[in-house]
Design a protein around this motif. Sequence first.
Motif, PDB file in Angstrom:
ATOM      1  N   MET A 174       0.837  -1.197   0.000  1.00 41.64           N
ATOM      2  CA  MET A 174       0.000   0.000   0.000  1.00 41.64           C
ATOM      3  C   MET A 174       0.870   1.245   0.000  1.00 41.64           C
ATOM      4  O   MET A 174       2.064   1.184   0.144  1.00 41.64           O
ATOM      5  N   ARG A 175       0.240   2.379  -0.138  1.00 44.74           N
ATOM      6  CA  ARG A 175       0.978   3.608  -0.315  1.00 44.74           C
ATOM      7  C   ARG A 175       0.277   4.790   0.327  1.00 44.74           C
ATOM      8  O   ARG A 175      -0.908   4.745   0.622  1.00 44.74           O
ATOM      9  N   LEU A 233       2.674   4.451  -9.293  1.00 40.19           N
ATOM     10  CA  LEU A 233       2.080   3.270  -9.932  1.00 40.19           C
ATOM     11  C   LEU A 233       0.961   2.669  -9.094  1.00 40.19           C
ATOM     12  O   LEU A 233       0.056   2.022  -9.610  1.00 40.19           O
ATOM     13  N   CYS A 234       1.060   2.837  -7.791  1.00 42.07           N
ATOM     14  CA  CYS A 234       0.019   2.292  -6.922  1.00 42.07           C
ATOM     15  C   CYS A 234      -1.267   3.064  -7.164  1.00 42.07           C
ATOM     16  O   CYS A 234      -1.298   4.289  -7.052  1.00 42.07           O
ATOM     17  N   ASP A 235      -2.340   2.350  -7.477  1.00 46.30           N
ATOM     18  CA  ASP A 235      -3.606   3.035  -7.775  1.00 46.30           C
ATOM     19  C   ASP A 235      -4.394   3.388  -6.525  1.00 46.30           C
ATOM     20  O   ASP A 235      -5.431   4.032  -6.600  1.00 46.30           O
ATOM     21  N   LYS A 273      -6.582  -2.982  -1.880  1.00 43.82           N
ATOM     22  CA  LYS A 273      -6.794  -4.435  -1.828  1.00 43.82           C
ATOM     23  C   LYS A 273      -5.681  -5.168  -1.068  1.00 43.82           C
ATOM     24  O   LYS A 273      -5.933  -6.120  -0.349  1.00 43.82           O
ATOM     25  N   CYS A 274      -4.457  -4.740  -1.264  1.00 42.58           N
ATOM     26  CA  CYS A 274      -3.346  -5.461  -0.631  1.00 42.58           C
ATOM     27  C   CYS A 274      -3.339  -5.280   0.874  1.00 42.58           C
ATOM     28  O   CYS A 274      -2.620  -6.002   1.568  1.00 42.58           O
ATOM     29  N   CYS A 275      -4.118  -4.356   1.391  1.00 43.74           N
ATOM     30  CA  CYS A 275      -4.192  -4.128   2.837  1.00 43.74           C
ATOM     31  C   CYS A 275      -5.341  -4.899   3.478  1.00 43.74           C
ATOM     32  O   CYS A 275      -5.624  -4.712   4.665  1.00 43.74           O
ATOM     33  N   LEU A 306      -0.475 -10.690  -4.914  1.00 47.81           N
ATOM     34  CA  LEU A 306      -1.125  -9.389  -5.113  1.00 47.81           C
ATOM     35  C   LEU A 306      -2.383  -9.556  -5.969  1.00 47.81           C
ATOM     36  O   LEU A 306      -2.470 -10.479  -6.788  1.00 47.81           O
ATOM     37  N   PRO A 307      -3.361  -8.675  -5.813  1.00 43.39           N
ATOM     38  CA  PRO A 307      -4.558  -8.749  -6.661  1.00 43.39           C
ATOM     39  C   PRO A 307      -4.187  -8.671  -8.138  1.00 43.39           C
ATOM     40  O   PRO A 307      -3.205  -8.012  -8.501  1.00 43.39           O
ATOM     41  N   SER A 308      -4.968  -9.307  -8.966  1.00 47.46           N
ATOM     42  CA  SER A 308      -4.655  -9.312 -10.396  1.00 47.46           C
ATOM     43  C   SER A 308      -4.730  -7.919 -11.004  1.00 47.46           C
ATOM     44  O   SER A 308      -4.174  -7.674 -12.070  1.00 47.46           O
TER      45      SER A 308
HETATM   46  S1  SF4 Z   1      -3.025  -3.746  -4.590  1.00 48.30           S
HETATM   47 FE1  SF4 Z   1      -3.687  -1.649  -5.003  1.00 48.30          FE
HETATM   48  S2  SF4 Z   1      -3.091  -0.488  -3.157  1.00 48.30           S
HETATM   49 FE2  SF4 Z   1      -1.967  -2.426  -3.125  1.00 48.30          FE
HETATM   50  S3  SF4 Z   1       0.041  -1.971  -4.060  1.00 48.30           S
HETATM   51 FE3  SF4 Z   1      -1.330  -2.782  -5.657  1.00 48.30          FE
HETATM   52  S4  SF4 Z   1      -2.253  -0.970  -6.591  1.00 48.30           S
HETATM   53 FE4  SF4 Z   1      -1.399  -0.329  -4.618  1.00 48.30          FE
END
Ligand code: SF4
Length: 154
Positions: free
Chosen positions: A1-2, A32-34, A38-40, A96-98
């Motif tokens: 996450m960011r 790049l992180c949108d 999701k990753c949290c 990580l999510p797709s």
């Molecule tokens: S899953 Fe979403 S919030 Fe996590 S690193 Fe990837 S883009 Fe960022």
Amino acid sequence: MRGAIAINTINNMTFWLKKSLSEMTDTEWEALCDGCGKCCLNKLEDDETGDIFYTSAACRMLDITSCRCSNYLERTRLVSGCIDVRQLNASEFSWLPSTCAYRVLAEGGELAAWHPLISGNVFSVVEAGVSVRSYAVSETQVDDLEDHIIEWLT
Ligand code: SF4
Ligand code: SF4
């Protein structure tokens, strides 16, 4: 996450087409992180198969409204299970999510139309339904993670 980042501080606005992940500056990497969050979300792993199951239970540090970490700089110190994705090899991105931009680029894909770097709109992640904002709950409100397993359609 960011944490939040100002996209207009990036000089080359198509850097992800010209650089590998390892060549990116810190600012480019963070952009790049949108911010989907999701990753949290907490995950469960099948002991036998190694399959990963995401849940709707978010890390207690995630601000669910903004989908940002409430203490990004100290995240890995404060939360034992928090992973700094930049420290991983691309071969370790499979959990990580797709939709995650890091995984997408590592697998040779293209950023989606809803990605803020493509849309130019930081809200496009929420508008596209990719953000966890609408369904995540804090892990502090969850007793059994197995009751909160989710499956994404994309
Ligand atoms: S899953 Fe979403 S919030 Fe996590 S690193 Fe990837 S883009 Fe960022
Ligand atoms: S501390 Fe929690 S909310 Fe923050 S980046 Fe890590 S997993 Fe996400």
